[in-house]
Design a protein around this motif. Structure first.
Motif, PDB file in Angstrom:
ATOM      1  N   CYS A 184       0.762  -1.378  -0.098  1.00  0.00           N
ATOM      2  CA  CYS A 184       0.014   0.037   0.003  1.00  0.00           C
ATOM      3  C   CYS A 184       0.944   1.282  -0.060  1.00  0.00           C
ATOM      4  CB  CYS A 184      -0.936   0.075   1.100  1.00  0.00           C
ATOM      5  SG  CYS A 184      -2.102  -1.676   1.187  1.00  0.00           S
ATOM      6  N   ASP A 185       2.012   1.273  -0.693  1.00  0.00           N
ATOM      7  CA  ASP A 185       2.867   2.492  -0.980  1.00  0.00           C
ATOM      8  C   ASP A 185       2.439   3.007  -2.163  1.00  0.00           C
ATOM      9  OD1 ASP A 185       4.386   2.704   1.485  1.00  0.00           O
ATOM     10  OD2 ASP A 185       4.720   0.738   1.159  1.00  0.00           O
ATOM     11  N   ASN A 186       3.029   4.321  -2.420  1.00  0.00           N
ATOM     12  CA  ASN A 186       2.918   5.150  -3.621  1.00  0.00           C
ATOM     13  C   ASN A 186       3.666   4.741  -4.771  1.00  0.00           C
ATOM     14  OD1 ASN A 186       0.491   6.749  -2.695  1.00  0.00           O
ATOM     15  ND2 ASN A 186       2.238   7.899  -1.374  1.00  0.00           N
ATOM     16  N   MET A 187       3.645   3.399  -5.352  1.00  0.00           N
ATOM     17  CA  MET A 187       4.286   3.117  -6.378  1.00  0.00           C
ATOM     18  C   MET A 187       3.442   2.611  -7.535  1.00  0.00           C
ATOM     19  SD  MET A 187       7.379   1.067  -4.399  1.00  0.00           S
ATOM     20  CE  MET A 187       6.356  -0.359  -3.972  1.00  0.00           C
ATOM     21  N   PRO A 188       3.714   2.616  -8.819  1.00  0.00           N
ATOM     22  CA  PRO A 188       2.703   2.159  -9.757  1.00  0.00           C
ATOM     23  C   PRO A 188       2.896   0.565  -9.850  1.00  0.00           C
ATOM     24  CG  PRO A 188       4.662   3.202 -10.787  1.00  0.00           C
ATOM     25  CD  PRO A 188       4.787   3.400  -9.258  1.00  0.00           C
ATOM     26  N   GLU A 189       1.715  -0.224 -10.160  1.00  0.00           N
ATOM     27  CA  GLU A 189       1.776  -1.586 -10.222  1.00  0.00           C
ATOM     28  C   GLU A 189       2.376  -2.245  -8.901  1.00  0.00           C
ATOM     29  OE1 GLU A 189       0.296  -3.451 -12.568  1.00  0.00           O
ATOM     30  OE2 GLU A 189      -0.294  -1.642 -13.888  1.00  0.00           O
ATOM     31  N   ASN A 190       2.163  -1.543  -7.961  1.00  0.00           N
ATOM     32  CA  ASN A 190       2.931  -2.169  -6.763  1.00  0.00           C
ATOM     33  C   ASN A 190       2.768  -3.709  -6.379  1.00  0.00           C
ATOM     34  OD1 ASN A 190       0.464  -1.853  -5.751  1.00  0.00           O
ATOM     35  ND2 ASN A 190       0.918   0.076  -4.454  1.00  0.00           N
ATOM     36  N   PHE A 219      -0.468 -11.335  -5.422  1.00  0.00           N
ATOM     37  CA  PHE A 219      -0.041 -10.053  -5.260  1.00  0.00           C
ATOM     38  C   PHE A 219      -0.984  -9.096  -5.607  1.00  0.00           C
ATOM     39  CE2 PHE A 219       3.946 -12.471  -4.710  1.00  0.00           C
ATOM     40  CZ  PHE A 219       4.596 -11.927  -4.010  1.00  0.00           C
ATOM     41  N   VAL A 220      -1.438  -8.189  -4.678  1.00  0.00           N
ATOM     42  CA  VAL A 220      -2.648  -7.186  -4.879  1.00  0.00           C
ATOM     43  C   VAL A 220      -2.015  -5.864  -5.074  1.00  0.00           C
ATOM     44  CG1 VAL A 220      -4.628  -6.341  -4.094  1.00  0.00           C
ATOM     45  CG2 VAL A 220      -3.974  -8.783  -3.564  1.00  0.00           C
ATOM     46  N   SER A 221      -2.472  -5.245  -6.474  1.00  0.00           N
ATOM     47  CA  SER A 221      -1.997  -3.969  -6.616  1.00  0.00           C
ATOM     48  C   SER A 221      -2.820  -2.971  -5.839  1.00  0.00           C
ATOM     49  CB  SER A 221      -1.773  -3.542  -7.845  1.00  0.00           C
ATOM     50  OG  SER A 221      -0.389  -3.784  -8.583  1.00  0.00           O
ATOM     51  N   THR A 222      -2.439  -2.008  -5.289  1.00  0.00           N
ATOM     52  CA  THR A 222      -3.391  -0.914  -4.726  1.00  0.00           C
ATOM     53  C   THR A 222      -2.988   0.379  -5.113  1.00  0.00           C
ATOM     54  OG1 THR A 222      -1.903  -0.856  -2.741  1.00  0.00           O
ATOM     55  CG2 THR A 222      -3.561  -2.386  -2.943  1.00  0.00           C
ATOM     56  N   SER A 223      -4.054   1.565  -4.996  1.00  0.00           N
ATOM     57  CA  SER A 223      -3.651   2.837  -5.039  1.00  0.00           C
ATOM     58  C   SER A 223      -4.443   3.359  -3.839  1.00  0.00           C
ATOM     59  CB  SER A 223      -4.384   3.488  -6.200  1.00  0.00           C
ATOM     60  OG  SER A 223      -4.498   4.614  -6.123  1.00  0.00           O
ATOM     61  N   ASP A 258      -9.437   7.010   0.150  1.00  0.00           N
ATOM     62  CA  ASP A 258      -9.727   6.226  -1.246  1.00  0.00           C
ATOM     63  C   ASP A 258      -8.696   4.961  -1.024  1.00  0.00           C
ATOM     64  OD1 ASP A 258     -10.929   5.673  -3.423  1.00  0.00           O
ATOM     65  OD2 ASP A 258      -9.630   6.560  -4.465  1.00  0.00           O
ATOM     66  N   TRP A 259      -9.214   3.934  -1.555  1.00  0.00           N
ATOM     67  CA  TRP A 259      -8.422   2.594  -1.687  1.00  0.00           C
ATOM     68  C   TRP A 259      -8.934   2.059  -2.819  1.00  0.00           C
ATOM     69  CZ3 TRP A 259      -7.993  -1.431   2.859  1.00  0.00           C
ATOM     70  CH2 TRP A 259      -6.898  -2.089   2.661  1.00  0.00           C
ATOM     71  N   VAL A 260      -8.168   1.633  -3.905  1.00  0.00           N
ATOM     72  CA  VAL A 260      -8.587   1.003  -5.234  1.00  0.00           C
ATOM     73  C   VAL A 260      -7.477  -0.271  -5.154  1.00  0.00           C
ATOM     74  CG1 VAL A 260      -8.787   1.167  -7.540  1.00  0.00           C
ATOM     75  CG2 VAL A 260      -8.879   3.362  -6.291  1.00  0.00           C
ATOM     76  N   LEU A 261      -8.282  -1.267  -5.202  1.00  0.00           N
ATOM     77  CA  LEU A 261      -7.455  -2.554  -5.332  1.00  0.00           C
ATOM     78  C   LEU A 261      -7.718  -3.632  -6.392  1.00  0.00           C
ATOM     79  CD1 LEU A 261      -9.055  -2.208  -2.055  1.00  0.00           C
ATOM     80  CD2 LEU A 261      -7.144  -3.750  -1.590  1.00  0.00           C
ATOM     81  N   CYS A 262      -6.658  -4.244  -7.092  1.00  0.00           N
ATOM     82  CA  CYS A 262      -6.776  -4.977  -8.099  1.00  0.00           C
ATOM     83  C   CYS A 262      -5.911  -6.403  -7.757  1.00  0.00           C
ATOM     84  CB  CYS A 262      -6.234  -4.124  -9.081  1.00  0.00           C
ATOM     85  SG  CYS A 262      -6.063  -5.071 -10.706  1.00  0.00           S
ATOM     86  N   GLY A 263      -6.706  -7.445  -7.777  1.00  0.00           N
ATOM     87  CA  GLY A 263      -6.036  -8.698  -7.603  1.00  0.00           C
ATOM     88  C   GLY A 263      -6.766  -9.529  -6.601  1.00  0.00           C
ATOM     89  N   ASP A 264      -6.293 -10.865  -6.472  1.00  0.00           N
ATOM     90  CA  ASP A 264      -7.072 -11.851  -5.747  1.00  0.00           C
ATOM     91  C   ASP A 264      -6.666 -12.132  -4.119  1.00  0.00           C
ATOM     92  OD1 ASP A 264      -8.464 -12.660  -8.142  1.00  0.00           O
ATOM     93  OD2 ASP A 264      -6.706 -13.908  -8.644  1.00  0.00           O
ATOM     94  N   PHE A 265      -7.557 -12.197  -3.343  1.00  0.00           N
ATOM     95  CA  PHE A 265      -7.369 -12.774  -2.003  1.00  0.00           C
ATOM     96  C   PHE A 265      -7.662 -14.265  -1.894  1.00  0.00           C
ATOM     97  CE2 PHE A 265      -7.599  -8.260  -2.196  1.00  0.00           C
ATOM     98  CZ  PHE A 265      -6.810  -7.782  -1.114  1.00  0.00           C
ATOM     99  N   GLU A 282      -8.468  -3.154 -13.729  1.00  0.00           N
ATOM    100  CA  GLU A 282      -7.242  -2.474 -14.354  1.00  0.00           C
ATOM    101  C   GLU A 282      -6.890  -1.053 -13.290  1.00  0.00           C
ATOM    102  OE1 GLU A 282      -6.039   0.099 -18.189  1.00  0.00           O
ATOM    103  OE2 GLU A 282      -8.064  -0.261 -17.747  1.00  0.00           O
ATOM    104  N   ILE A 283      -5.873  -1.320 -12.746  1.00  0.00           N
ATOM    105  CA  ILE A 283      -5.337  -0.103 -11.692  1.00  0.00           C
ATOM    106  C   ILE A 283      -4.570   0.920 -12.141  1.00  0.00           C
ATOM    107  CG2 ILE A 283      -3.110  -1.231 -10.957  1.00  0.00           C
ATOM    108  CD1 ILE A 283      -5.192  -0.640  -8.092  1.00  0.00           C
TER     109      ILE A 283
END
Ligand code: CS2
Length: 466
Positions: A184-190, A219-223, A258-265, A282-283
């Motif tokens: 959950c850090d400010n990095m693209p496609e984290n 691995f889940v990407s987040t903004s 705000d929290w946008v997430l992309c990926g499986d749990f 698509e994040i």
């Protein structure tokens, strides 16, 4: 009212009801103010039947772990709008440990009930090279890999990814089920970024572990977004006076979140969407919008507005010169944002200006200015490179680079000790070179594509000479 120490027993006594302690299902790495105002806050809001307890570990500084542990994991979040405060006690953290307590992290990761690892260690904390891969030349990374290969005591591991690898190895050994890692850090496609770094680091320790991570770990990407300035002694007093709690863990944040997430749990998750989180396919559009517009403006202001005598974002944004620099950078950035989803950029920009103008949020430019190398790479450089590729100068972004360079050259904030950076040794060495050479080397530390473009080098030199 006399203030009392914030503890579970104290809270139960005051409310007259017992509190269920949620079982630990989430590990968090990086127990700072942002985690408390964001992921811990979201989890507490939605986990009404106490199913998802968080075991949180601090990064470099154990202070927060000790404070939060002595309060049974409890802390107050002050949501501060332009006119008023709302306070809530957050109950989702059930264990807080010093990050150097690696044995505990390893023990927890081997526990099959753990479903999720969230991470907030700042961009610089991942120790990545400019190309986004694991930095195999970083002395801490080298020493951690040696230790992992030799099977030495895990307590000696110093990097977050090294510690995580030790825990994942234990999970694999004990046949633990799949889990999700959520940076959950400010990095693209984290998500993919951290996956690639862990897989690569693991390959140099144990190829079988590397293959297991690649196959079993999601691995889940987040903004993530919520402006959370550093807590001040006055904020602690507010909670003591208005809520009657002596709370060392208070965090202040804006109402916006705000929290946008992309990926499986694969092992499940709390229903964060009930508190407004969004799950998308698509994040990239959301990430780039946030990183370039919000964080890009922050970094630009942190280097250029301080020179105009401003200390906070709210002061800077009402200075017409600073505002126009931000608007100019946004005008350049929006041309390169993905168009696959409607990003409502007009509304987004208006809302950002409103948020920046909240004078009751004292977001200090000095706090934002730290770790410029990692931040500029992500927030400013992509816009400049896209502008250059389109045949333009990327002037607004170049101003941000020049602002940073002026602060790391002799006489700037770096030399007075008011700016820190994990890349400080190289930055300091470069800054002592003759000025023109220093500019080129400093640009190359951020990204060699900058120093390789004469128009960018000239642009920075011109601004610094003016
Ligand atoms: C800021 C961020 O300190 C910084 O670098 O730009 O922490 C920013 O406030 C958050 O990303 C907002 O979501």
């Amino acid at each position: 009212m006399d203030a009392a120490p914030l503890t579970r027993a104290g809270l139960e006594a005051r409310s007259g009801t017992g509190m269920r302690r949620a079982p630990i299902r989430i590990i968090h790495l990086g127990l700072g103010a942002f985690h408390r105002a964001h992921q811990a806050w979201y989890t507490a809001r939605v986990d009404t039947d106490a199913q998802w307890g968080i075991a949180a570990f601090t990064g470099r500084n154990p202070l927060a772990a000790n404070e939060i542990a002595s309060q049974d994991g409890l802390f107050t979040v002050i949501e501060r709008s332009g006119t008023s405060d709302t306070t809530n006690i957050v109950t989702s953290i059930v264990e807080a440990s010093d990050g150097s307590h690696v044995e505990r992290l390893v023990e927890l990761l081997a526990d099959p009930d753990i479903a999720i690892v969230t991470i907030t260690i700042t961009e610089a904390g991942y120790r990545l090279a400019p190309d986004g891969r694991a930095d195999m030349t970083d002395p801490v990374v080298i020493s951690d890999l040696d230790l992992l290969r030799s099977g030495g005591p895990v307590a000696g591991l110093r990097s977050t990814l090294g510690r995580l690898l030790a825990g994942l190895a234990a999970r694999r050994r004990t046949g633990g089920p799949a889990l999700a890692i959520v940076p959950c850090d400010n990095m693209p496609e984290n998500g993919p970024l951290v996956r690639a770094a862990l897989v690569e680091l693991a390959a140099s320790v144990d190829p079988a572990l590397s293959a297991w991570i690649a196959e079993e770990v999601a691995f889940v990407s987040t903004s993530v977004d919520r402006i959370t300035p550093r807590t001040t002694p006055a904020d602690l007093n507010t909670v003591a006076e208005t809520d009657g709690w002596i709370d060392a863990g208070v965090v202040v944040t804006e109402p916006f979140h705000d929290w946008v997430l992309c990926g499986d749990f694969p092992a499940g998750r709390p229903r964060w969407e009930d508190a407004g989180a969004r799950f998308v396919d698509e994040i990239a559009p959301f990430e780039s919008r946030k990183l370039w517009l919000l964080n890009g403006a922050h970094s630009l202001l942190s280097y250029t507005a301080r020179q105009r005598g401003h200390d906070t974002v709210a002061q800077a944004i009402v200075d017409p010169t600073c505002l126009s620099a931000v608007e100019q950078f946004w005008d350049e950035a929006v041309l390169h944002l993905p168009t696959s989803v409607d990003l409502r950029l007009g509304d987004y920009r208006d809302a950002l200006l409103q948020r920046f103008r909240n004078t009751r949020i004292e977001h200090r430019l000095a706090q934002i200015a730290n770790d410029g190398v990692a931040k500029l790479r992500i927030r400013i450089v992509p816009v400049i490179l896209a502008e250059r590729a389109a045949g333009r100068d990327g002037t607004a972004g170049v101003k941000a680079l020049a602002g940073w360079i002026s602060q790391v050259l002799p006489g700037g904030l770096l030399s007075t000790g008011s700016l820190t950076d994990v890349h400080e040794p190289e930055v300091r060495a470069a800054s002592t070179l003759p000025r023109d050479e220093a500019i080129v080397v400093l640009l190359s530390i951020i990204d060699p594509r900058l120093s390789g473009d004469i128009s960018i080098v000239d642009g920075v030199t011109e601004i610094l000479t003016a």
